[in-house]
Design an enzyme around this catalytic site. Structure first.
Site, short mmCIF file in Angstrom:
data_model
loop_
_atom_site.label_atom_id
_atom_site.label_comp_id
_atom_site.label_asym_id
_atom_site.label_seq_id
_atom_site.Cartn_x
_atom_site.Cartn_y
_atom_site.Cartn_z
N ASP A 139 0.82 -1.21 0.00
CA ASP A 139 0.00 0.00 0.00
C ASP A 139 0.85 1.27 0.00
O ASP A 139 2.00 1.26 0.46
CB ASP A 139 -0.90 0.03 1.24
CG ASP A 139 -1.93 -1.08 1.23
OD1 ASP A 139 -2.30 -1.53 0.14
OD2 ASP A 139 -2.37 -1.50 2.33
N ARG A 140 0.27 2.32 -0.46
CA ARG A 140 0.94 3.63 -0.48
C ARG A 140 1.51 3.98 0.90
O ARG A 140 2.64 4.46 1.03
CB ARG A 140 -0.06 4.70 -0.92
CG ARG A 140 0.44 6.13 -0.76
CD ARG A 140 -0.63 7.13 -1.15
NE ARG A 140 -0.20 8.50 -0.90
CZ ARG A 140 -0.91 9.57 -1.20
NH1 ARG A 140 -2.08 9.44 -1.79
NH2 ARG A 140 -0.45 10.78 -0.95
#
Length: 303
Positions: A139-140
């Site tokens: 994920d970011r």
């Protein structure tokens, strides 16, 4: 081109076609679905209908979705923290707040943009222009170690190891609430959340088996610093499993408390260890990314 066929059930009777399809094809916007209906790309019982069409029991809905046009992604001189590199693979330490591959709102500040600048055309093309070399992602807001394929041979080898669950993947996280035990396993299937298709959930409907092993490293009041080892790799697996057993990740506003604390920009989750068989040498390799500064400082505050 993607093709889907659905059959309307008794409970779908009188439901609008676009609403029905939004539930089935949750990754496609309702506006896009309405456009496809108007274009005749969605047929009911072999015939074109309008977007206001209301379903009847046993209606057959055929959907044809054209392949998306891929935008040319440009290289940008974004610094990379390279852990290892050879002719087949490149292993990097991704910082928090960096998107892995281009998506809406992020076309020039991603890991892919940085890789294109560093590697040029020496990236696997299997995943297309938007995701060259990308075999797996985090994920970011998750930091840590990632491996990228430079060749199609490397890509296929790494993808096979991922699907066989043979890669070593170890994470660190800070979670809410004290555990009664020091070790545990969560073996619960994960799929799309039926109530919110943008989220994942533990569910028996349209799900896949997911297994997460956890170990408590430090107990810090109402928070615990833990290690997690993935046996499978489902979307948001750690975040969903920990929330399911009552230990959501600190900073996870999607699956945990909605209040931002300790100035965190996302969940306290770090991909620390990644191990796999090298595609060419066939030797096992393991790489480790130390806890980033924000993570270490967080633990000191909680202690």
């Amino acid at each position: 081109m993607e093709y889907f066929t659905f059959t309307a059930e008794k409970e779908d009777k009188e439901l609008r076609l676009d609403i029905f399809l939004k539930e089935e094809l949750y990754d496609i916007s309702r506006n896009r679905l309405q456009g496809l209906i108007s274009e005749g790309a969605i047929l009911v019982n072999g015939k074109a209908v309008n977007k206001n069409y209301r379903l009847r029991e046993k209606d057959i809905i055929d959907v044809s979705i054209p392949d998306p046009m891929e935008t040319d992604i440009l290289p940008y001189d974004i610094p990379l923290d390279i852990i290892y590199e050879d002719s087949e693979i490149i292993v990097v330490n991704k910082p928090q707040n960096m998107v892995v591959h281009p998506a809406a709102g992020h076309y020039d500040d991603t890991l892919v943009n940085a890789l294109l600048f560093h590697c040029g055309k020496s990236l696997s093309g299997i995943n297309g222009k938007l995701r060259p070399g990308i075999v797996h992602r985090i994920d970011r807001d998750t930091s840590g170690v990632l491996v990228i394929a430079k060749t199609d041979n490397a890509h296929n080898s790494l993808a096979l190891q991922l699907s066989a669950h043979s890669m070593t993947r170890v994470y660190n996280a800070v979670v809410y609430n004290n555990f009664k035990e020091d070790y545990g396993v969560v073996d619960k299937p994960i799929g799309r959340n039926p109530a919110d298709r943008k989220k994942m959930a533990v569910t028996d409907k349209n799900s896949k088996r997911a297994v997460t092993h956890y170990k408590v490293l430090k107990r810090m009041g109402k928070f615990n610093f833990i290690e997690l080892r993935l046996e499978t790799g489902r979307t948001h697996q750690i975040r969903v499993h920990m929330a399911y057993i009552g230990h959501p990740l600190l900073g996870d506003l999607v699956y945990g408390p909605k209040k931002r604390t300790f100035n965190l920009q996302g969940q306290a989750l770090h991909a620390r260890v990644l191990g796999f068989i090298h595609p060419l040498s066939k030797k096992y390799m393991e790489f480790e990314s130390p806890l980033p500064k924000y993570f270490s400082e967080l633990i000191e505050k909680l202690r």
